[in-house]
Structure formats: structure tokens, C-alpha cells
Design a protein around this motif. Structure first.
Motif, short mmCIF file in Angstrom:
data_model
loop_
_atom_site.label_atom_id
_atom_site.label_comp_id
_atom_site.label_asym_id
_atom_site.label_seq_id
_atom_site.Cartn_x
_atom_site.Cartn_y
_atom_site.Cartn_z
N ARG A 35 41.62 94.14 41.75
CA ARG A 35 43.00 94.39 41.71
C ARG A 35 43.22 94.43 43.36
O ARG A 35 44.44 93.87 43.78
CB ARG A 35 43.54 95.60 41.09
CG ARG A 35 44.91 95.62 40.96
CD ARG A 35 45.28 97.00 40.08
NE ARG A 35 45.16 98.04 41.01
CZ ARG A 35 46.16 98.69 41.68
NH1 ARG A 35 47.24 98.18 41.74
NH2 ARG A 35 45.85 99.88 42.49
N ARG A 59 45.91 91.99 45.28
CA ARG A 59 47.38 92.65 45.80
C ARG A 59 47.36 92.17 47.26
O ARG A 59 48.58 92.02 47.71
CB ARG A 59 47.14 94.15 45.52
CG ARG A 59 48.34 94.79 46.16
CD ARG A 59 48.08 96.41 45.98
NE ARG A 59 49.25 97.15 46.45
CZ ARG A 59 50.44 97.14 45.56
NH1 ARG A 59 50.65 97.00 44.43
NH2 ARG A 59 51.57 97.94 46.20
N SER A 60 46.37 92.11 47.89
CA SER A 60 46.36 91.93 49.36
C SER A 60 46.84 90.24 49.36
O SER A 60 47.76 90.12 50.42
CB SER A 60 44.97 92.06 49.96
OG SER A 60 43.96 91.23 49.28
N VAL A 115 53.96 93.84 42.56
CA VAL A 115 53.79 94.10 44.00
C VAL A 115 55.54 93.52 44.63
O VAL A 115 55.57 92.39 44.37
CB VAL A 115 52.82 93.09 44.67
CG1 VAL A 115 52.73 93.24 46.12
CG2 VAL A 115 51.47 93.48 44.11
N ARG A 116 55.87 94.24 45.38
CA ARG A 116 57.26 93.95 46.32
C ARG A 116 56.82 93.30 47.58
O ARG A 116 56.18 93.80 48.31
CB ARG A 116 57.96 95.36 46.74
CG ARG A 116 59.33 94.90 47.36
CD ARG A 116 59.80 96.18 47.76
NE ARG A 116 61.07 96.03 48.66
CZ ARG A 116 62.36 96.35 48.26
NH1 ARG A 116 62.56 96.87 47.18
NH2 ARG A 116 63.18 96.00 48.91
N VAL A 117 57.19 92.03 47.54
CA VAL A 117 56.79 91.03 48.65
C VAL A 117 58.11 91.27 49.58
O VAL A 117 57.82 91.67 50.95
CB VAL A 117 56.47 89.69 48.30
CG1 VAL A 117 56.33 88.68 49.69
CG2 VAL A 117 55.56 89.34 47.30
N ASP A 123 49.71 94.87 37.91
CA ASP A 123 50.38 95.07 39.15
C ASP A 123 51.54 94.63 39.12
O ASP A 123 51.74 93.53 38.86
CB ASP A 123 49.37 94.79 40.40
CG ASP A 123 49.69 95.63 41.53
OD1 ASP A 123 50.56 96.56 41.76
OD2 ASP A 123 48.76 95.75 42.35
N PRO A 162 48.59 101.19 39.55
CA PRO A 162 49.78 101.38 40.41
C PRO A 162 50.31 102.79 39.89
O PRO A 162 50.37 103.12 38.78
CB PRO A 162 50.92 100.37 39.98
CG PRO A 162 50.02 99.16 39.45
CD PRO A 162 48.92 99.71 38.66
N ALA A 174 58.61 89.09 44.37
CA ALA A 174 57.76 89.96 43.86
C ALA A 174 56.58 89.35 43.12
O ALA A 174 56.87 87.95 42.79
CB ALA A 174 58.45 90.92 42.96
N TYR A 219 48.88 85.32 37.02
CA TYR A 219 49.64 85.59 38.38
C TYR A 219 51.06 85.11 38.36
O TYR A 219 51.03 83.79 38.08
CB TYR A 219 49.01 85.14 39.58
CG TYR A 219 49.38 85.60 40.83
CD1 TYR A 219 48.80 86.39 41.63
CD2 TYR A 219 50.39 84.87 41.56
CE1 TYR A 219 49.16 86.94 42.79
CE2 TYR A 219 51.17 85.53 42.63
CZ TYR A 219 50.19 86.41 43.30
OH TYR A 219 50.91 86.83 44.83
N ALA A 235 49.11 88.85 47.32
CA ALA A 235 50.31 88.99 46.87
C ALA A 235 51.11 89.48 48.28
O ALA A 235 52.19 88.71 48.51
CB ALA A 235 50.67 89.76 45.94
N LEU A 236 50.92 90.38 48.97
CA LEU A 236 51.51 90.96 49.86
C LEU A 236 51.59 90.00 51.14
O LEU A 236 52.37 89.96 51.87
CB LEU A 236 50.71 92.51 50.53
CG LEU A 236 50.88 93.37 49.54
CD1 LEU A 236 50.29 94.53 50.16
CD2 LEU A 236 52.53 93.85 49.34
#
Length: 744
Positions: free
Chosen positions: A579, A583-584, A550-552, A548, A518, A557, A616, A586-587
């Protein structure tokens, strides 16, 4: 009335001034060095003092061996990989009990001083304050080897007092001697008269010998003169102090012509470095030596060397080359011109080894400015590089900035000596400014500079740059010195070329690594986060660890950390696939178990031949809860608001990429304000010989002991610094710290 010393003892020689003079302080330093040598039983010692900026060590005083033997270390940066610098920098005793250990741990020092000896370097400390280093020498432990006829006779004479010390001094006595020096230097500094390194190293004279009456001395001379073999004595500097008539005849000279001279200077056939080499070996090792050589026209002589603290006694006798011990014979011939002194040969070897260890351009620059200046007695040095048809000043020491700016950016056709040597490939030496002015009339005098050496830097036939040494007094630059400088220029050029290639690859790797991790961590109300990444392989600043955050949404997060098997470019390439996939997930708001399941199936389908561990964590900041799942990754460490820390016991899942049907159990934990969650890869804690569970418990203890409250960025720096200092790390390190603000 008696004076009272600072340690409370009465001075036995009457009163003395309350504030000792500089001469008296240095005399006391000398006395403490001699006392240290006597108490530890070593035959040589030296004291190095920190410079006023505390970034370098300088040799202040030496006893037992000539100061020139330590010429490569007259001045050294505190970061130099040599025993004295390591002792001060790491605040520990460096103990090297035999030559093999010296060669293994300090190859540069072994090249510069390639003789049979042992050495200890002790930091001179008071509390946590360092003042310098104490260096002690004694005979190295014996090793078996071939024995010639004379070698057997030397052994039969029994061990000398020096050889009896081959087991070495007591480490505690060495530490005690260093502590005594530390107290003296501390007290001197406390009075406002700190003892700093002098302009040049000082050598202490040998201890006084037993006084002998005239009758005894004459009887000793008569005894030696009656012997069939020749005898002579040399002091620690290698000068003849006594030569028997038989010895003078065998050497082909006369007693008056030899007294006060060195054999390799007064006898043309002894100019070969092998003679000085054998002498140095005897002085440093304090072991008897033997070798044979042929004196002109065709007379073979055997030399037996017996050293002690005042010099070397030499027995000279005719011999048959067929009877000499194998490997001992050294046929020498008269040579035209002055040969390179052995000390200068070793100095170049030392600098060559140092340059071979330089990695980046900054390393090369530091080595040239901090080690080569004192080694060659130069006052200033400038390093210029050829870039795009112009000269660029990349480093200098001692020059005025305004003067060098005149040459920065000039074309390679500019009429200046630093540029001209690059075009011709031939070094230029100017013993005086008058000679420099005749060759380059446009140059103006420079204050305090009177001699120059301009060296072209040519690597693989391509011009790299030039190096300029300047001296504060006229210098003749004899042929042997010009050879040394010329050889040095080639070494610098090769090192600089390697360093520039390294810096280029480093820049490329850092750019790639930045793309894999990031750019920054997101800002979330009530969340303080910090991350660190360190590759394990120097020269390729890239690896297989990743993280990473990640802001959800505003209150949710996802935190991820993982480790791809291996730490190289292939591992990094796999990070570029894994990664983004996680990340996808998580979003999209996936649960930890679902996100790891999808990543696992992706890896199984890809079949990259590498496995991945991953942790995670789904963070619910509104409910102060977290849900975690792991795929064979080290468990996180949590520090609770009350300050105690623990390693979380999570159900272990299988590594990603092994079983397409693997399941990843989840665990929910509370996250009240004030909690710190540490996610990391095994490189942060893994140490050879230490159980992994104990290592993780150690990380928890560090978190518990850390100051509170503390920004996560500062805490991350402290944890990484601790990992660097405690052991050599062989794996990549990734660290992600998440702190829940008490104001959340």
C-alpha cells in the motif's frame, strides 16, 4: 345470546366479558398449544414468549414432557445459539429431523437434552412482528444399532402411534400453528392486554384418558396381578401411579411406600442417575426402552419401558446378566449422600459448552447474566476480576450500583466474602443472612436477598476473580448443589481467562490494522467517500485486503483497492509493503498503468510467495473523468446519475507479483455529478455455490435499489450489513465508495 370472539366466530358457551382476564388469555394460549400438537401429530410442545424489552425469550407453557427437561432454556437471550432463539431472530423455521442434526447444528442443546428425538422451532409472527417461538418434539428418525433379546421382543410388538410419527409433522402445519398463535398474541396486544411471560413456566396436564368403569378397572388390575412379571406405571413426572404386588416385591419395597414417589428417590439402589436417564429417554423419545440393573443383595432385574402421552408403563422381570443385551446392563450400588441429579449434570454440561463458545469478556459476561441466572434460580449475580492486586467489578445484574461501588477497587486483603474466597480458593455458601452476618458482621442486610454463593475463579492455579450469586429466599445449598456451583466456578474462570487473552490479542490486532489502513479519508470538494474493512478470521482482527484514497491536488485523487492472497498476519505484513508503494506512486501523479507496473516489479523483486490483486482509479474531478486499470481485481460497479447500475467491463490485467513485464491496460470513463463508484474485494460478493458474475450483478442491483440521494457512509453500512446477513463470509471484505456530488 352468544359472544363474538375477536376472530369473528360466535363463542359457543354464552356471553363473556369484552376484555378477557389474564387467566382466560393464558387458557386460550394453552388451548392453541394443545391444538398445535394435535394438528401436527407431535407428542410434546412448548411456547416461548418475548420479554417486554424484546431481548430475551422465556418459556411460558409446555405440554407432553415435564418443564424441568427444558430448564436450561427457561430464559434465553435472543442472541443465544439455540433453535427457538434462532427461529425468532432469523424469522425462519428451524427443522432438526434427527439427533445427529441436532448435535451438528446445536451441540449445546444436544448436550443438555441428549435423547433420541427431533424438534422444530417456528417463529410466532404476524407480518414482521415477532411474539415468540413454538417448539415441537417428535420421535427422531430410526438408526440401526445392536439389539438385545428384549429389544427384539419390543420391536416385534409393532410400531406404537408415537413411533408411526417418526417421519415428523408437516412443516406447513407447523407454520400454520405458529400463525394461529401469532394472531392470538397480536389481537391480545391490540386490546392493551399483551400476553407476556409469567414468573415461571406452566405445565399442561396430559389429555384425559378414556373413562373406565369400576368393573373394567378391577379386571385390569386382576389381569396385571396374575402375570408372573411385575408391572408398574409412572406419570410424566416420574412418580409411581400404580405398582403391582409382584413389582413391589422385586423392587424390595411395598406398594404404599412406592405410590406417589419417584424410583430414584424412594429406592436407595435406584439413586444412580442411570435410572432417571432411561426414564427421561423414554419420555422424550417416546420409544420403548430396555435396561438391566442389580437390586440388592444380588438379584438382576430387567426393565422394559413403554411410554405414551400420559406416562410410562414398566415391566419388571428377573433376568440373568449374561442374557442382557450388550451395553444395557448398569450395575448400581447404594451410595452415601445425595447424588447429583441427572438434570443438574446436563445443565452444567450445557453451560460448559456455552462457555467454551464465549470469545471475549463481553461474551462471558452476557452468558453469566442472561443464562446462568434463570438456570440456577438466582436473583442477582456479580462478576469481579482481580487486576493489579485489586478487585474490579466487571459485570452485575440485579445489584444496586451503589452497593457494588463499595467493593470496586478494594485490595485483595479486604475483609469481604467475595475477596476472601479468592484468597482461600474455597467457595462459601450462606443459606441465610444470619449465617453471613456471623461470618462478616460488618455487612448490612440487602433488600430481598437471603442466600448467597461466593465462588472463587481460579484458572491454571492463578486467581482470576470471583462470582457471586444471590437468591431471594433462604436456600439450603445441599452437597450436590455445592458440587455443581464449584464445577461451574472452574468453567467460568477458564472462560474468563481465555476471553481476557482474546481481548488483549484483539486490541493488538486492531492497533496493527489501524496502522495498515488510512486513518481517515481526505476531504475533496464535490467528493463524498466512505470505506469499510472486515476481517474474515475472528480472534485475529487483521487481514490482507486494503484500500486507499489519495488526494493528489484540489481536483485530482487516486482510489486504490487490493487483496493480498490469504487473510492472516503474513498477508497483513505484505499490505504494509504494497500500500505505501502504490500510495507514493499516486502522490507523484502516476497514471494507473504506471502505478501498477511499479508495484508489480516491487513484488516480483520481493518474491513473497503471495500474489496481489489491485484496482487503481485516477479521478479527475475538474473534467468529471476517471481512468482505471486493474491487476486481476474484481471490476468496479458504477451507479449512474439516472439510478441504473452496472459492472464495468475492464480489460483484465495479470495479478501483481507474477510477471515482471506484465502490462495493465487503462480504461477512461465519464464521472458526471451524481455518479457512485464502488470498489470492493471479492469477499463482499463471493458466496459458495453462486457464480461470481451473478454475485457482482447482485451488487449492482443493490446499488440501483438504494435510496437516492444517500450519504456514502450510510450506503456502505447497508452493503456490509446485507453481505453479513445473506451468507457466511469466509474472506476479508474491503469496500470503498466514491460519490460525485451533484453540487460539484
Amino acid at each position: 345470546m352468544c359472544a363474538i370472539r375477536e376472530d369473528g366466530a360466535a363463542h359457543p358457551y354464552g356471553s363473556r366479558p369484552p376484555s378477557p382476564t389474564e387467566s382466560e388469555r393464558r387458557s386460550e394460549l394453552d388451548r392453541l398449544l394443545e391444538l398445535a400438537m394435535r394438528d401436527t401429530g407431535v407428542h410434546a410442545g412448548a411456547v416461548f414468549l418475548l420479554t417486554s424489552d424484546r431481548r430475551a425469550l422465556r418459556l411460558e407453557v409446555i405440554a407432553g414432557i415435564p418443564a424441568e427437561y427444558l430448564a436450561p432454556w427457561f430464559g434465553m437471550a435472543l442472541s443465544s445459539p439455540v433453535p427457538a432463539a434462532d427461529a425468532v431472530r432469523e424469522r425462519r423455521l428451524v427443522w432438526l429431523g434427527d439427533p445427529q442434526e441436532i448435535a451438528r447444528r446445536y451441540p449445546r442443546a444436544a448436550i443438555a437434552l441428549p435423547y433420541h428425538h427431533a424438534v422444530a422451532a417456528a417463529p410466532i409472527l404476524t407480518g414482521t412482528t415477532a411474539w415468540g417461538a413454538l417448539l415441537l418434539f417428535w420421535p427422531g428418525s430410526d438408526t440401526a444399532g445392536p439389539a438385545g433379546p428384549s429389544t427384539e421382543r419390543l420391536r416385534a410388538t409393532g410400531p406404537s402411534p408415537e413411533r408411526a410419527l417418526a417421519t415428523g409433522p408437516s412443516p406447513e402445519r407447523v407454520r400454520a400453528a405458529a400463525r394461529s398463535l401469532g394472531r392470538f398474541l397480536r389481537d391480545a396486544a391490540g386490546t392493551g392486554h399483551a400476553v407476556l411471560p409469567g414468573p415461571a413456566p406452566r405445565s399442561l396436564p396430559p389429555p384425559p384418558a378414556r373413562r373406565r368403569g369400576p368393573g373394567e378397572a378391577l379386571a385390569a388390575v386382576d389381569f396385571v396381578e396374575r402375570l408372573p412379571e411385575g408391572s408398574c406405571s409412572l406419570d410424566l413426572e416420574g412418580r409411581f401411579t400404580y405398582v403391582s404386588a409382584t413389582a413391589a416385591a422385586l423392587l424390595g419395597s411395598s406398594v404404599p411406600d412406592l405410590i406417589g414417589t419417584r424410583p430414584w428417590q424412594s429406592l436407595a439402589w435406584c439413586a444412580d442417575p442411570v435410572f432417571e436417564d432411561h426414564y427421561r429417554a423414554a419420555v422424550i423419545s417416546r420409544e420403548p426402552g430396555y435396561y438391566t440393573a442389580m437390586a440388592p443383595p444380588d438379584r438382576w432385574l430387567a426393565f422394559e419401558l413403554y411410554p405414551d402421552g400420559s406416562g410410562v408403563s414398566v415391566r419388571i422381570s428377573p433376568t440373568d446378566p449374561n442374557g442382557a443385551s450388550q451395553g444395557a446392563a448398569a450395575r448400581t450400588e447404594t451410595r452415601q449422600g445425595e447424588p447429583i441429579r441427572l438434570g443438574e449434570v446436563y445443565r452444567v454440561l450445557h453451560l460448559a459448552a456455552a462457555l467454551s463458545e464465549a470469545v471475549g469478556v463481553c461474551d462471558v459476561v452476557d452468558l453469566i447474566t442472561e443464562e446462568m441466572l434463570p438456570a440456577f434460580g438466582a436473583r442477582t449475580v456479580a462478576l469481579l476480576a482481580a487486576e493489579d492486586g485489586r478487585m474490579r467489578v466487571i459485570a452485575c445484574r440485579g445489584y444496586r450500583t451503589r452497593l457494588l461501588k463499595q467493593f470496586d477497587g478494594v485490595p485483595l486483603t479486604f475483609p469481604a466474602p467475595a475477596v476472601r474466597v479468592l484468597a482461600t480458593g474455597v467457595p462459601s455458601f450462606f443459606p441465610t443472612f444470619e449465617e453471613l452476618s456471623r461470618a462478616y458482621p460488618a455487612l448490612l442486610p440487602q433488600d430481598g436477598l437471603h442466600a448467597w454463593a461466593f465462588l472463587p475463579l481460579i484458572a491454571s492455579g492463578r486467581p482470576v476473580g470471583s462470582c457471586v450469586f444471590a437468591f431471594d429466599s433462604p436456600r439450603s445449598f445441599p452437597a450436590r448443589q455445592r458440587v455443581v456451583f464449584t464445577a461451574l466456578a472452574g468453567l467460568i474462570a477458564q472462560a474468563l481467562e481465555r476471553a481476557r487473552l482474546y481481548d488483549t490479542s484483539m486490541e493488538l490486532a486492531q492497533t496493527l490494522q489501524a496502522a495498515l489502513l488510512p486513518d481517515s479519508l481526505p476531504d475533496l470538494p464535490g467528493l463524498d467517500a466512505a470505506a469499510r474493512y472486515l476481517p474474515s478470521v475472528r480472534g485475529m482482527d487483521i487481514g490482507g485486503d486494503f484500500y486507499d484514497l489519495v488526494r493528489v491536488d484540489d481536483t485530482t485523487a487516486a482510489a486504490v483497492i487490493g487483496d493480498v492472497q490469504g487473510h492472516n498476519a503474513k498477508a497483513a505484513a505484505l499490505v504494509g509493503r504494497v500500500r505505501p508503494a502504490i500510495r507514493s506512486q499516486a502522490l507523484a501523479g502516476a497514471t494507473p498503468a504506471h502505478a501498477l507496473t511499479q508495484a508489480n516489479r516491487l513484488l516480483v523483486d520481493m518474491d513473497p510467495g503471495r500474489f496481489v490483486s489491485c484496482l487503481y482509479a485516477h479521478l479527475d474531478l475538474a473534467r468529471h473523468r476517471a481512468v482505471l486499470a486493474t491487476a486481476g481485481h474484481p471490476p468496479p460497479v458504477v451507479r449512474h446519475p439516472d439510478g441504473h447500475a452496472e459492472v464495468l467491463a475492464l480489460p483484465p490485467g495479470l495479478l501483481l507479483g507474477i510477471d515482471p513485464d506484465a502490462e495493465f491496460p487503462s480504461t477512461e470513463i465519464p464521472l458526471p455529478p451524481g455518479t457512485v463508484l464502488a470498489l470492493y474485494t471479492d469477499g463482499l460478493v463471493e458466496t459458495a455455490g453462486v457464480d461470481l458474475d451473478d454475485a457482482m450483478s447482485g451488487l449492482a442491483a443493490q446499488l440501483a435499489q438504494a435510496a437516492r440521494p444517500q450519504p456514502m457512509d450510510r450506503l456502505a453500512t447497508a452493503l456490509i450489513d446485507h453481505a453479513r446477513q445473506t451468507a457466511t463470509r469466509t474472506d476479508d471484505i474491503a469496500l470503498l465508495l466514491i460519490g460525485l456530488s451533484t453540487a460539484a
